[in-house]
Scaffold this active site. Structure first.
Site, mmCIF file in Angstrom:
data_model
loop_
_atom_site.group_PDB
_atom_site.id
_atom_site.type_symbol
_atom_site.label_atom_id
_atom_site.label_comp_id
_atom_site.label_asym_id
_atom_site.label_seq_id
_atom_site.Cartn_x
_atom_site.Cartn_y
_atom_site.Cartn_z
ATOM 1 N N ASP A 30 -12.051 1.587 2.804
ATOM 2 C CA ASP A 30 -11.517 0.849 1.660
ATOM 3 C C ASP A 30 -12.650 0.439 0.725
ATOM 4 O O ASP A 30 -13.620 -0.203 1.159
ATOM 5 C CB ASP A 30 -10.780 -0.405 2.121
ATOM 6 C CG ASP A 30 -9.494 -0.100 2.863
ATOM 7 O OD1 ASP A 30 -9.061 1.076 2.843
ATOM 8 O OD2 ASP A 30 -8.921 -1.028 3.458
ATOM 9 N N ALA A 59 -5.653 2.516 11.356
ATOM 10 C CA ALA A 59 -6.808 1.811 11.910
ATOM 11 C C ALA A 59 -6.644 0.299 11.791
ATOM 12 O O ALA A 59 -7.029 -0.451 12.695
ATOM 13 C CB ALA A 59 -8.081 2.271 11.208
ATOM 14 N N ASN A 60 -6.080 -0.163 10.670
ATOM 15 C CA ASN A 60 -5.838 -1.601 10.520
ATOM 16 C C ASN A 60 -4.948 -2.114 11.642
ATOM 17 O O ASN A 60 -5.194 -3.175 12.234
ATOM 18 C CB ASN A 60 -5.157 -1.893 9.177
ATOM 19 C CG ASN A 60 -6.032 -1.598 7.980
ATOM 20 O OD1 ASN A 60 -7.237 -1.423 8.108
ATOM 21 N ND2 ASN A 60 -5.415 -1.534 6.819
ATOM 22 N N ASN A 200 9.525 -2.602 3.747
ATOM 23 C CA ASN A 200 9.633 -3.690 2.789
ATOM 24 C C ASN A 200 10.822 -3.371 1.878
ATOM 25 O O ASN A 200 11.527 -2.375 2.084
ATOM 26 C CB ASN A 200 8.325 -3.905 2.014
ATOM 27 C CG ASN A 200 7.912 -2.674 1.209
ATOM 28 O OD1 ASN A 200 8.739 -1.822 0.842
ATOM 29 N ND2 ASN A 200 6.626 -2.568 0.919
ATOM 30 N N THR A 236 10.422 -6.694 5.815
ATOM 31 C CA THR A 236 9.439 -7.693 5.427
ATOM 32 C C THR A 236 9.634 -8.048 3.965
ATOM 33 O O THR A 236 9.818 -7.176 3.115
ATOM 34 C CB THR A 236 8.009 -7.185 5.680
ATOM 35 O OG1 THR A 236 7.818 -5.936 4.997
ATOM 36 C CG2 THR A 236 7.765 -6.964 7.163
ATOM 37 N N GLY A 238 7.539 -10.375 2.148
ATOM 38 C CA GLY A 238 6.392 -11.068 1.581
ATOM 39 C C GLY A 238 6.480 -12.565 1.816
ATOM 40 O O GLY A 238 6.731 -13.030 2.938
ATOM 41 N N ASP A 240 8.725 -14.495 1.188
ATOM 42 C CA ASP A 240 10.067 -14.936 1.561
ATOM 43 C C ASP A 240 10.389 -14.659 3.027
ATOM 44 O O ASP A 240 11.533 -14.842 3.460
ATOM 45 C CB ASP A 240 11.110 -14.268 0.665
ATOM 46 C CG ASP A 240 10.986 -14.709 -0.785
ATOM 47 O OD1 ASP A 240 10.706 -15.905 -1.006
ATOM 48 O OD2 ASP A 240 11.137 -13.871 -1.690
ATOM 49 N N ASP A 269 0.223 -4.502 7.881
ATOM 50 C CA ASP A 269 -0.374 -3.925 9.082
ATOM 51 C C ASP A 269 -0.492 -4.961 10.188
ATOM 52 O O ASP A 269 -0.247 -4.671 11.364
ATOM 53 C CB ASP A 269 -1.748 -3.336 8.758
ATOM 54 C CG ASP A 269 -1.661 -2.209 7.748
ATOM 55 O OD1 ASP A 269 -0.639 -1.507 7.736
ATOM 56 O OD2 ASP A 269 -2.618 -2.034 6.968
ATOM 57 N N LYS A 302 -7.892 -14.264 4.786
ATOM 58 C CA LYS A 302 -9.260 -13.755 4.849
ATOM 59 C C LYS A 302 -9.365 -12.454 4.060
ATOM 60 O O LYS A 302 -8.372 -11.753 3.853
ATOM 61 C CB LYS A 302 -9.665 -13.492 6.305
ATOM 62 C CG LYS A 302 -9.617 -14.720 7.196
ATOM 63 C CD LYS A 302 -9.952 -14.354 8.638
ATOM 64 C CE LYS A 302 -9.819 -15.532 9.574
ATOM 65 N NZ LYS A 302 -10.092 -15.146 10.984
#
Length: 319
Positions: A30, A59-60, A200, A236, A238, A240, A269, A302
């Site tokens: 990234d 990977a995440n 989502n 998902t 967010g 909400d 992730d 983070k």
């Protein structure tokens, strides 16, 4: 012999085995740029900071699962280049099994260009070696998947690889979570083999042939997707929170946790990995989603998708 440990789950102490998670998916480097706002077309603006950080949805999720104390195996592909070497080293530092990771001699490691601005992100992914990932030795692939409690998939690798790997998982009675991102149409034959699907709202709309999905038709769209094959639909939302629907059950909503958001890149992730770990530990679906909600909330406080993933103690201490 099953390994067990004391684990606090929604304020109750339970005996939970150490789950084994196989993540089948992408690995990217990234390149993250922070700016006050996104430029408009044709405009150049000054950024604030830049970072080069290990990423990729697969990977995440592997890093998140490992930090939640799951035994984690990563299946995917990187290039024979510096970024590939760095990604391998970062997974090894997390204790993730990379014995079966593939390296491409013809394609470079995948790259994601990420702009962080106004508490949100914009991402462009160049797949590179991720799109060369295939099941090159089915016997080995099968043995790895058969050894897992659960397999976790996304869609940054070839769809043909996902389809065959899911088929193998179901042949070996291994549960499957599909995180259908990036959004794309999926064949009914694949959806019919999915235990848990986690779109989502944008992905849910695409999968159900709708222009969009909002509050008024959220559960209608989820019910439609449920009839297409998956056993559980977990959407998902967010800030909400999460909505979920299981066959023969009334749909439910679970609120998110209010936190100071720094970087949303790895939120999905984190959620998917935590859901996988909780389900593999034997948690009921409602408790598993609440656990995943806590993990994703901590992750956005983070910077960096992988560096932001919380460890198990942080999650257990977070209310």
């Amino acid at each position: 012999m099953n390994v067990v440990r004391q684990r606090e789950v929604d304020y109750e102490m339970v005996e939970a085995k150490v789950p084994k998670i196989v993540v089948v998916g992408s690995l990217n480097m990234d390149i993250v740029v922070e700016a006050e706002r996104a430029p408009v077309q044709g405009e150049t603006i000054l950024g604030e900071r830049a970072h080069v950080i290990p990423g990729g949805k697969g990977a995440n999720q592997a890093v998140a699962a490992a930090r939640l104390e799951a035994e984690t195996i990563m299946l995917g592909s990187v290039g024979k280049d510096d970024f590939g070497n760095q990604l391998i080293q970062s997974l090894q530092k997390e204790g993730i099994n990379i014995d079966h990771l593939q390296t491409s001699s013809t394609h470079s490691t995948g790259i994601a260009s990420i702009l962080l601005s106004e508490h949100d992100n914009r991402i462009i992914v160049v797949p590179g070696a991720n799109h060369q990932f295939k099941i090159d030795d089915e016997d080995v692939f099968r043995s790895v998947i058969a050894s897992a409690d659960l397999c976790l998939f996304q869609l940054e690798i070839p769809l043909s690889t996902v389809i065959r790997a899911v088929e193998i998982a179901k042949e070996e009675n291994t549960e499957v979570i599909l995180n259908p991102a990036p959004a794309q149409k999926l064949p009914d034959s694949l959806l019919q083999q999915i235990d848990y699907i986690t779109p989502n709202q944008t992905e849910l709309a695409l999968l159900t042939n709708r222009e969009k999905v909002d509050e008024s038709d959220l559960f209608s769209a989820m019910e439609q997707l449920l009839t297409m094959g998956p056993k559980h639909v977990i959407t998902t939302l967010g800030k909400d929170g999460v909505a979920y629907l299981t066959k023969n059950q009334v749909g439910k909503r679970i609120s998110s946790h209010p936190v100071n958001v720094l970087d949303t890149t790895g939120a999905g992730d984190a959620f998917n990995a935590a859901l996988a770990v909780a389900i593999a530990e034997g948690q009921e679906i409602d408790h598993a989603i609440r656990f995943a909600n806590r993990v994703s909330a901590l992750a956005v406080t983070k910077l960096g998708a992988q560096s932001g993933m919380p460890n198990r103690k942080e999650v257990d201490d977070f209310q």
